[in-house]
Design a protein around this motif. Sequence first.
Motif, mmCIF file in Angstrom:
data_model
loop_
_atom_site.group_PDB
_atom_site.id
_atom_site.type_symbol
_atom_site.label_atom_id
_atom_site.label_comp_id
_atom_site.label_asym_id
_atom_site.label_seq_id
_atom_site.Cartn_x
_atom_site.Cartn_y
_atom_site.Cartn_z
ATOM 1 N N UNK A 118 0.828 -1.196 0.000
ATOM 2 C CA UNK A 118 0.000 0.000 0.000
ATOM 3 C C UNK A 118 0.869 1.255 0.000
ATOM 4 N N UNK A 119 0.496 2.273 -0.788
ATOM 5 C CA UNK A 119 1.226 3.543 -0.743
ATOM 6 C C UNK A 119 0.811 4.429 0.429
ATOM 7 N N UNK A 120 -0.120 3.967 1.261
ATOM 8 C CA UNK A 120 -0.548 4.752 2.413
ATOM 9 C C UNK A 120 0.599 4.941 3.401
ATOM 10 N N UNK A 121 0.690 6.153 3.942
ATOM 11 C CA UNK A 121 1.726 6.462 4.925
ATOM 12 C C UNK A 121 1.236 7.584 5.822
ATOM 13 N N UNK A 122 1.927 7.780 6.918
ATOM 14 C CA UNK A 122 1.741 8.968 7.738
ATOM 15 C C UNK A 122 2.926 9.889 7.482
ATOM 16 N N UNK A 123 2.634 11.165 7.287
ATOM 17 C CA UNK A 123 3.666 12.154 6.974
ATOM 18 C C UNK A 123 3.886 13.048 8.188
ATOM 19 N N UNK A 165 -10.726 15.032 10.552
ATOM 20 C CA UNK A 165 -11.065 14.658 9.174
ATOM 21 C C UNK A 165 -10.043 15.164 8.163
ATOM 22 N N UNK A 166 -9.749 14.331 7.198
ATOM 23 C CA UNK A 166 -8.828 14.688 6.123
ATOM 24 C C UNK A 166 -9.479 15.745 5.231
ATOM 25 N N UNK A 167 -8.745 16.821 4.948
ATOM 26 C CA UNK A 167 -9.278 17.848 4.046
ATOM 27 C C UNK A 167 -8.694 17.723 2.641
ATOM 28 N N UNK A 168 -7.916 16.651 2.414
ATOM 29 C CA UNK A 168 -7.339 16.334 1.104
ATOM 30 C C UNK A 168 -6.420 17.439 0.583
ATOM 31 N N UNK A 169 -5.806 18.140 1.511
ATOM 32 C CA UNK A 169 -4.812 19.146 1.156
ATOM 33 C C UNK A 169 -3.590 18.990 2.042
ATOM 34 N N UNK A 170 -2.601 19.848 1.829
ATOM 35 C CA UNK A 170 -1.388 19.813 2.647
ATOM 36 C C UNK A 170 -1.118 21.158 3.312
ATOM 37 N N UNK A 171 -2.075 22.089 3.200
ATOM 38 C CA UNK A 171 -1.847 23.432 3.721
ATOM 39 C C UNK A 171 -1.629 23.428 5.232
ATOM 40 N N UNK A 172 -2.419 22.632 5.954
ATOM 41 C CA UNK A 172 -2.274 22.608 7.412
ATOM 42 C C UNK A 172 -0.909 22.060 7.808
ATOM 43 N N UNK A 173 -0.459 21.053 7.100
ATOM 44 C CA UNK A 173 0.852 20.480 7.396
ATOM 45 C C UNK A 173 1.951 21.511 7.139
ATOM 46 N N UNK A 174 1.873 22.190 6.018
ATOM 47 C CA UNK A 174 2.922 23.130 5.637
ATOM 48 C C UNK A 174 2.923 24.378 6.515
ATOM 49 N N UNK A 175 1.757 24.747 7.042
ATOM 50 C CA UNK A 175 1.660 25.957 7.862
ATOM 51 C C UNK A 175 1.885 25.687 9.346
ATOM 52 N N UNK A 179 5.346 22.002 14.203
ATOM 53 C CA UNK A 179 5.970 20.827 13.586
ATOM 54 C C UNK A 179 5.484 19.521 14.213
ATOM 55 N N UNK A 180 4.304 19.558 14.832
ATOM 56 C CA UNK A 180 3.751 18.363 15.458
ATOM 57 C C UNK A 180 2.593 17.766 14.660
ATOM 58 N N UNK A 181 2.133 18.480 13.646
ATOM 59 C CA UNK A 181 0.979 18.023 12.871
ATOM 60 C C UNK A 181 1.368 16.814 12.019
ATOM 61 N N UNK A 182 0.508 15.802 12.029
ATOM 62 C CA UNK A 182 0.731 14.562 11.278
ATOM 63 C C UNK A 182 -0.469 14.344 10.374
#
Length: 333
Positions: A118-123, A165-175, A179-182
């Motif tokens: 599976x390509x699923x992962x936690x980032x 819930x997943x918002x299908x974006x990466x903005x929250x991670x990048x902002x 540095x604790x957001x997964x």
Amino acid sequence: MQSVVAKSAGFASLAALSFLAGCGDKNAEEAADSKPYVLQTDWYAQPETGGFFHASLQGFYSDEGVNLDVKPSNPQMINAQMVASGQADFGITRIEDILMARARGMPLLAVSVYFQRSPLALMLHESNPANSIPELDEHTVMLQLGKPFHLWMERHFDIKLRAVPHDYGIQRFMADESKEFVQQAYLTNEPYQVEKADIDLKLLPLADAGYQTFLCVYTREEFAAEHPEVVKAVVRASARGWQDYLNGDASATNDLLVELNPVLKPDHVEWGRKQIINYHLVDGDYQWDESFYAIDPSRTRTQFELLRDLEMVPADLDWKAAISNSFLPESLN
């Protein structure tokens, strides 16, 4: 720079796999039928479906005597219902989805595997001290709530995620300044965008943590019974497509993926293709008895037992009826 928390065990190279094109009976009446069949993918055109588009573009389905349209999907499509109802003849999805569809009365049949891992992962951010899923107990994680892999992580590692819930974006991670957001990610997708923004990250692949799912090609039981040579031909050509896409010249197919999905950039597509190779998503880990394109009944049983224990499928579901390796060439079975 990306770092990866992953198994250090070696994988067999895709280049070492051998596949003889046209190893089946091309003259079989059903395989020579000119009827246009449909393989409906599970998302927009992307590297994760590149092998199927490559097989179509290179004429591998035609070589097998099959007129097959490979069609991209979108979030509004319910592909299992399309295949079950005959609007499409083949689909692709995780084995759990096949089992849950059968529990709802859809007679779907997995006939081959195209992603053994599976390509699923936690980032995670590189500076996050967690280096394994158990260390994420009580951490905030953005993912698809209630999916089998979410519930498996909590059950398998006896942890509780603060799941959002997943918002299908990466903005929250990048902002995220802490540095604790997964968040949930695909090895072949979101990390590319994060790396392009010069944000250091690390990945926890779910396959390395023991999640046993695999991604398969499926059809409906009635179609497989009535057109076995067509199914065999599609399986052969698709396997050839994946092998050639990952080992040969993929440039024309990558251009096609960008044409079909303009959101993609050419370097993103090629990066995703290399991730598929580097993580051995197609050929799998031979130390775990994963083999190119073949369905492992024991892993199917493991996923059934997970769904049963989560009360997502009934305990008496016949999981063996959901899979068949009888359509594989002998060299792959």
